[in-house]
Design a protein around this motif. Structure first.
Motif, PDB file in Angstrom:
ATOM      1  N   UNK A  56     103.273 -10.792 -92.067  1.00  0.00           N
ATOM      2  CA  UNK A  56     103.953  -9.627 -92.657  1.00  0.00           C
ATOM      3  C   UNK A  56     104.758  -8.868 -91.604  1.00  0.00           C
ATOM      4  N   UNK A  57     104.191  -8.712 -90.415  1.00  0.00           N
ATOM      5  CA  UNK A  57     104.910  -8.034 -89.334  1.00  0.00           C
ATOM      6  C   UNK A  57     106.168  -8.817 -88.949  1.00  0.00           C
ATOM      7  N   UNK A  58     106.067 -10.129 -88.955  1.00  0.00           N
ATOM      8  CA  UNK A  58     107.226 -10.962 -88.634  1.00  0.00           C
ATOM      9  C   UNK A  58     108.321 -10.799 -89.681  1.00  0.00           C
ATOM     10  N   UNK A  59     107.939 -10.730 -90.952  1.00  0.00           N
ATOM     11  CA  UNK A  59     108.932 -10.504 -92.009  1.00  0.00           C
ATOM     12  C   UNK A  59     109.599  -9.146 -91.850  1.00  0.00           C
ATOM     13  N   UNK A  60     108.821  -8.134 -91.498  1.00  0.00           N
ATOM     14  CA  UNK A  60     109.404  -6.806 -91.293  1.00  0.00           C
ATOM     15  C   UNK A  60     110.447  -6.848 -90.183  1.00  0.00           C
ATOM     16  N   UNK A  61     110.139  -7.556 -89.095  1.00  0.00           N
ATOM     17  CA  UNK A  61     111.103  -7.692 -88.004  1.00  0.00           C
ATOM     18  C   UNK A  61     112.326  -8.497 -88.426  1.00  0.00           C
ATOM     19  N   UNK A  62     112.088  -9.536 -89.210  1.00  0.00           N
ATOM     20  CA  UNK A  62     113.177 -10.406 -89.638  1.00  0.00           C
ATOM     21  C   UNK A  62     114.220  -9.638 -90.444  1.00  0.00           C
ATOM     22  N   UNK A  63     113.757  -8.747 -91.297  1.00  0.00           N
ATOM     23  CA  UNK A  63     114.666  -8.014 -92.178  1.00  0.00           C
ATOM     24  C   UNK A  63     114.946  -6.596 -91.693  1.00  0.00           C
ATOM     25  N   UNK A  64     114.726  -6.309 -90.418  1.00  0.00           N
ATOM     26  CA  UNK A  64     115.005  -4.980 -89.888  1.00  0.00           C
ATOM     27  C   UNK A  64     116.358  -4.970 -89.195  1.00  0.00           C
ATOM     28  N   UNK A  65     116.976  -3.810 -89.146  1.00  0.00           N
ATOM     29  CA  UNK A  65     118.237  -3.655 -88.431  1.00  0.00           C
ATOM     30  C   UNK A  65     119.394  -4.416 -89.042  1.00  0.00           C
ATOM     31  N   UNK A  66     119.411  -4.569 -90.358  1.00  0.00           N
ATOM     32  CA  UNK A  66     120.484  -5.301 -91.009  1.00  0.00           C
ATOM     33  C   UNK A  66     121.752  -4.464 -91.070  1.00  0.00           C
ATOM     34  N   UNK A  67     122.889  -5.141 -90.953  1.00  0.00           N
ATOM     35  CA  UNK A  67     124.175  -4.461 -91.148  1.00  0.00           C
ATOM     36  C   UNK A  67     124.320  -4.168 -92.647  1.00  0.00           C
ATOM     37  N   UNK A  68     125.323  -3.395 -93.023  1.00  0.00           N
ATOM     38  CA  UNK A  68     125.546  -3.055 -94.434  1.00  0.00           C
ATOM     39  C   UNK A  68     125.756  -4.324 -95.262  1.00  0.00           C
ATOM     40  N   UNK A  69     126.514  -5.270 -94.739  1.00  0.00           N
ATOM     41  CA  UNK A  69     126.763  -6.533 -95.455  1.00  0.00           C
ATOM     42  C   UNK A  69     125.491  -7.353 -95.578  1.00  0.00           C
ATOM     43  N   UNK A  70     124.697  -7.441 -94.506  1.00  0.00           N
ATOM     44  CA  UNK A  70     123.437  -8.163 -94.549  1.00  0.00           C
ATOM     45  C   UNK A  70     122.475  -7.509 -95.536  1.00  0.00           C
ATOM     46  N   UNK A  71     122.462  -6.174 -95.566  1.00  0.00           N
ATOM     47  CA  UNK A  71     121.601  -5.452 -96.504  1.00  0.00           C
ATOM     48  C   UNK A  71     122.009  -5.743 -97.938  1.00  0.00           C
ATOM     49  N   UNK A  72     123.324  -5.814 -98.183  1.00  0.00           N
ATOM     50  CA  UNK A  72     123.817  -6.106 -99.527  1.00  0.00           C
ATOM     51  C   UNK A  72     123.363  -7.504 -99.959  1.00  0.00           C
TER      52      UNK A  72
END
Length: 93
Positions: A56-72
């Motif tokens: 779970x911690x690895x997933x949190x890191x994987x999806x952290x700090x996304x750009x606006x396009x990556x978040x979309x």
């Protein structure tokens, strides 16, 4: 062949065809051995709860700090059911 001319199970239904044979292999014993080897390889100090927390911690890191396009794209994938929804549905900033 049955009295009405139909092929019986295991008999060929066309002239010259070879009869079929039921073939089954029970892999239960092999699966139990495989599982025993996996648990042996994990060792006696393996903690499945800690492993899940680490995942779970690895997933949190994987999806952290996304750009606006990556978040979309992330939000689209969650909406489409490709990725599981986590927390409030947005990746961590």
């Amino acid at each position: 062949m049955s009295p009405d001319g139909r092929a019986l199970p295991g008999e060929p239904d066309q002239p010259g065809a070879r009869p079929t044979v039921d073939f089954a292999v029970d892999l239960s014993a092999h699966e139990m051995l495989r599982r025993a080897h996996v648990l042996d390889a994990l060792g006696s100090d393996w903690d499945p709860i800690a492993a899940l927390r680490g995942e779970e911690a690895a997933y949190e890191l994987l999806y952290s700090g996304l750009s606006a396009e990556q978040q979309r794209v992330y939000d689209e994938l969650v909406s489409a059911g490709v990725l599981p929804r986590r927390g409030d549905g947005h990746a961590a900033a």
